[in-house]
Design a protein around this motif. Structure first.
Motif, PDB file in Angstrom:
ATOM      1  N   PRO A 181       0.938  -1.357   0.049  1.00  0.00           N
ATOM      2  CA  PRO A 181      -0.035  -0.147   0.178  1.00  0.00           C
ATOM      3  C   PRO A 181       0.841   1.280  -0.366  1.00  0.00           C
ATOM      4  O   PRO A 181       0.399   2.196  -0.289  1.00  0.00           O
ATOM      5  CB  PRO A 181      -0.666  -0.121   1.246  1.00  0.00           C
ATOM      6  N   SER A 182       2.195   1.258   0.323  1.00  0.00           N
ATOM      7  CA  SER A 182       2.746   2.431   0.308  1.00  0.00           C
ATOM      8  C   SER A 182       4.402   2.297   0.007  1.00  0.00           C
ATOM      9  O   SER A 182       4.971   1.163   0.119  1.00  0.00           O
ATOM     10  CB  SER A 182       2.671   3.376   1.622  1.00  0.00           C
ATOM     11  N   ARG A 183       5.089   3.282  -0.631  1.00  0.00           N
ATOM     12  CA  ARG A 183       6.601   3.072  -0.845  1.00  0.00           C
ATOM     13  C   ARG A 183       7.337   3.066   0.314  1.00  0.00           C
ATOM     14  O   ARG A 183       8.400   2.085   0.326  1.00  0.00           O
ATOM     15  CB  ARG A 183       7.088   4.297  -1.534  1.00  0.00           C
ATOM     16  N   ALA A 217      -0.532   3.059   9.207  1.00  0.00           N
ATOM     17  CA  ALA A 217      -1.454   3.281   7.834  1.00  0.00           C
ATOM     18  C   ALA A 217      -0.564   4.017   6.922  1.00  0.00           C
ATOM     19  O   ALA A 217       0.330   4.784   7.154  1.00  0.00           O
ATOM     20  CB  ALA A 217      -2.511   4.129   8.362  1.00  0.00           C
ATOM     21  N   PRO A 218      -0.734   3.720   5.662  1.00  0.00           N
ATOM     22  CA  PRO A 218      -1.737   2.704   5.009  1.00  0.00           C
ATOM     23  C   PRO A 218      -1.333   1.351   5.209  1.00  0.00           C
ATOM     24  O   PRO A 218      -2.226   0.454   4.767  1.00  0.00           O
ATOM     25  CB  PRO A 218      -1.990   3.328   3.692  1.00  0.00           C
ATOM     26  N   GLY A 219      -0.323   1.063   5.264  1.00  0.00           N
ATOM     27  CA  GLY A 219       0.167  -0.396   5.821  1.00  0.00           C
ATOM     28  C   GLY A 219       1.451  -0.912   4.941  1.00  0.00           C
ATOM     29  O   GLY A 219       1.420  -2.302   4.744  1.00  0.00           O
ATOM     30  N   GLY A 220       2.267  -0.156   4.598  1.00  0.00           N
ATOM     31  CA  GLY A 220       3.337  -0.697   3.812  1.00  0.00           C
ATOM     32  C   GLY A 220       4.070  -1.570   4.747  1.00  0.00           C
ATOM     33  O   GLY A 220       4.796  -2.554   4.086  1.00  0.00           O
ATOM     34  N   TRP A 221       4.644  -1.322   5.983  1.00  0.00           N
ATOM     35  CA  TRP A 221       5.458  -1.897   6.704  1.00  0.00           C
ATOM     36  C   TRP A 221       4.621  -3.515   7.093  1.00  0.00           C
ATOM     37  O   TRP A 221       5.214  -4.401   7.117  1.00  0.00           O
ATOM     38  CB  TRP A 221       5.939  -1.220   8.039  1.00  0.00           C
ATOM     39  N   THR A 222       3.187  -3.034   7.414  1.00  0.00           N
ATOM     40  CA  THR A 222       2.463  -4.157   7.856  1.00  0.00           C
ATOM     41  C   THR A 222       2.375  -5.113   6.865  1.00  0.00           C
ATOM     42  O   THR A 222       2.475  -6.423   6.828  1.00  0.00           O
ATOM     43  CB  THR A 222       1.217  -3.724   8.173  1.00  0.00           C
ATOM     44  N   ASP A 272       6.934   3.407  12.713  1.00  0.00           N
ATOM     45  CA  ASP A 272       7.312   4.399  11.763  1.00  0.00           C
ATOM     46  C   ASP A 272       6.458   5.754  11.875  1.00  0.00           C
ATOM     47  O   ASP A 272       6.140   6.345  10.990  1.00  0.00           O
ATOM     48  CB  ASP A 272       6.776   3.816  10.312  1.00  0.00           C
ATOM     49  N   ILE A 273       6.205   6.005  13.240  1.00  0.00           N
ATOM     50  CA  ILE A 273       5.545   7.402  13.574  1.00  0.00           C
ATOM     51  C   ILE A 273       6.722   8.449  13.512  1.00  0.00           C
ATOM     52  O   ILE A 273       7.679   8.350  14.044  1.00  0.00           O
ATOM     53  CB  ILE A 273       4.939   7.248  15.046  1.00  0.00           C
ATOM     54  N   ALA A 274       6.084   9.427  12.801  1.00  0.00           N
ATOM     55  CA  ALA A 274       7.140  10.359  12.767  1.00  0.00           C
ATOM     56  C   ALA A 274       6.485  11.343  13.854  1.00  0.00           C
ATOM     57  O   ALA A 274       5.682  12.236  13.888  1.00  0.00           O
ATOM     58  CB  ALA A 274       6.728  11.353  11.332  1.00  0.00           C
TER      59      ALA A 274
HETATM   60  C1  SAM Z   1       5.016   7.593   7.844  1.00  0.00           C
HETATM   61  S1  SAM Z   1       3.475   7.252   8.024  1.00  0.00           S
HETATM   62  C2  SAM Z   1       3.623   5.233   8.135  1.00  0.00           C
HETATM   63  C3  SAM Z   1       3.434   4.640   7.024  1.00  0.00           C
HETATM   64  C4  SAM Z   1       3.627   3.303   7.101  1.00  0.00           C
HETATM   65  N1  SAM Z   1       4.514   2.702   7.917  1.00  0.00           N
HETATM   66  C5  SAM Z   1       3.403   2.656   5.843  1.00  0.00           C
HETATM   67  O1  SAM Z   1       4.524   1.743   5.428  1.00  0.00           O
HETATM   68  O2  SAM Z   1       2.517   2.573   4.903  1.00  0.00           O
HETATM   69  C6  SAM Z   1       3.104   7.692   9.897  1.00  0.00           C
HETATM   70  C7  SAM Z   1       1.924   7.254  10.377  1.00  0.00           C
HETATM   71  O3  SAM Z   1       1.894   7.620  11.697  1.00  0.00           O
HETATM   72  C8  SAM Z   1       0.619   7.918  12.279  1.00  0.00           C
HETATM   73  N2  SAM Z   1       0.722   8.290  13.526  1.00  0.00           N
HETATM   74  C9  SAM Z   1       1.159   9.480  13.986  1.00  0.00           C
HETATM   75  N3  SAM Z   1       1.123   9.687  15.243  1.00  0.00           N
HETATM   76  C10 SAM Z   1       0.574   8.649  15.725  1.00  0.00           C
HETATM   77  C11 SAM Z   1       0.415   7.929  17.015  1.00  0.00           C
HETATM   78  N4  SAM Z   1       0.551   8.724  18.196  1.00  0.00           N
HETATM   79  N5  SAM Z   1      -0.151   6.807  17.434  1.00  0.00           N
HETATM   80  C12 SAM Z   1      -0.397   5.982  16.184  1.00  0.00           C
HETATM   81  N6  SAM Z   1      -0.285   6.362  14.935  1.00  0.00           N
HETATM   82  C13 SAM Z   1       0.534   7.621  14.742  1.00  0.00           C
HETATM   83  C14 SAM Z   1       0.023   8.526  11.161  1.00  0.00           C
HETATM   84  O4  SAM Z   1      -1.347   8.604  11.226  1.00  0.00           O
HETATM   85  C15 SAM Z   1       0.540   7.866   9.924  1.00  0.00           C
HETATM   86  O5  SAM Z   1      -0.357   7.105   9.347  1.00  0.00           O
END
Ligand code: SAM
Length: 350
Positions: A181-183, A217-222, A272-274
């Motif tokens: 689902p994601s890069r 979300a959206p699920g690349g690592w999952t 992967d939370i930023a």
């Molecule tokens: C860079 S994206 C993750 C991409 C994901 N690893 C993938 O491969 O698709 C960061 C995600 O962290 C989530 N996020 C940010 N703060 C969060 C928190 N406190 N708890 C859970 N999710 C959080 C955001 O909603 C976002 O979907």
């Protein structure tokens, strides 16, 4: 002599600081020459023999910002278009014949920039001629390295064979899986390649393992975890890709990742939370103190300034907590090819 190290462009200061620290711990002192945006750093040392000893002694896999590296006698400029090979060959002989009798092969590197990539054809052409002029012996512990900076400037050097990144130049050549689902999926795959030997994937990334993906979300690592047939708690308020949810291996938990903890310990935590790096490091340390995972891969988004120091601070923050808890562990960080303004951490509890 100098150590030439490649990095992601824009991270030259961090790389220079890391080289100063790492060489100093091996008793080698010198000074870095780094220019913003050039994608490499030269670390100049008086004693060439000491530098060759050092590049053998440092554990390459522990380095954070170094993508690739070699020892050279310095950049050669003014390479004539009709014979680039002779000056390179002469410098190689003058610099290394007293230390290294043969090399097993000649590697071609380029700086990871548009100009660097544009030179790859020329590098291969020059390199294939140069290779015939070098003392080659398959069993040698050393490799020759050629890196051109332009049509008239470049480096010739050597690197120990066992001190190499998995991909030349640290450029991870991974194919994007179309169903993911994601890069971002490539970041986790590259992290596994970097931190886990291929021979251990079957036991450490095994079917039916339990994993938690924070900020999923959206699920690349999952998707990567599911591709290894694991069961995943995907924690994120945002929506997960519906296709990923169909297989029944993923449970979506719409809660705060910093407050979530698993009802039972899991095999893998990925995050992967930023957010602020110190906040992520604190959360990883808490999970580790509680033995809620066996292995973790997590991202630290780096601030604009003091990025190297921030990595050291986060490492120390986690290590102090693990030492206080009497835990045996291995903790490493790497700025992966697919990382941008971030580094990836890997923590293995033993
Ligand atoms: C860079 S994206 C993750 C991409 C994901 N690893 C993938 O491969 O698709 C960061 C995600 O962290 C989530 N996020 C940010 N703060 C969060 C928190 N406190 N708890 C859970 N999710 C959080 C955001 O909603 C976002 O979907």
């Amino acid at each position: 002599m100098e150590l030439v190290a490649l990095c992601r462009t824009g991270f030259e200061k961090e790389l220079a600081a890391e080289l100063v620290d790492v060489t100093a711990t091996h008793g080698v002192h010198g000074y870095p020459k780094a220019r913003d945006g050039q994608g490499y750093v030269q670390f100049v040392v008086d004693d060439g023999a000491e530098l060759l000893r050092c590049i053998n002694a440092v554990v390459f896999d522990e380095l954070v910002f170094v993508r690739d590296w070699f020892v050279s006698a310095g950049a050669i400029s003014g390479l004539p278009a009709d014979d680039r090979v002779s000056p390179l060959q002469n410098q190689f002989k003058a610099a290394f014949s007293g230390h290294i009798q043969e090399v097993a092969d000649l590697l071609f590197l380029n700086v990871d920039s548009n100009e660097g990539k544009a030179l790859s054809k020329l590098t291969r052409g020059v390199g294939s001629h140069l290779k015939r002029q070098l003392p080659l012996a398959k069993g040698s512990d050393w490799l020759g390295v050629l890196l051109l900076l332009s049509g008239s400037e470049g480096f010739i050097g050597v690197c120990p064979r066992r001190q190499r990144p998995r991909w030349a130049g640290g450029v991870a050549r991974l194919k994007f899986p179309r169903e993911a689902p994601s890069r971002a999926t490539l970041k986790l795959e590259e992290a596994w390649h970097h931190f886990i030997p291929a021979s251990e994937w079957d036991t450490r990334l095994a079917p039916s393992m339990k994993a938690v993906d924070l900020g999923a979300a959206p699920g690349g690592w999952t998707w990567q975890l599911v591709a290894r047939s694991m069961f995943v708690d995907a924690v994120d308020n945002g929506p997960m890709a519906p296709t990923l949810m169909e297989g029944g291996q993923v449970t979506h938990r719409q809660v705060d990742g910093f407050a979530y903890h698993p009802p039972k310990p899991v095999d893998w935590l990925v995050c992967d939370i930023a957010d602020k790096p110190a906040r992520v490091a604190d959360m990883i340390a808490s999970w580790a103190e509680n033995s809620w995972f066996r292995e973790a891969v997590f991202n630290l988004k780096l601030p604009m300034k003091q990025r190297y120091k921030e990595v050291l601070r986060c490492r120390e923050q986690i290590e102090l907590r693990l030492l206080a808890a009497g835990r045996d562990y291995r903790l490493r960080f790497k700025q992966l090819y697919h990382d941008r303004e971030e580094v990836t951490g890997h923590l293995e509890l033993r």
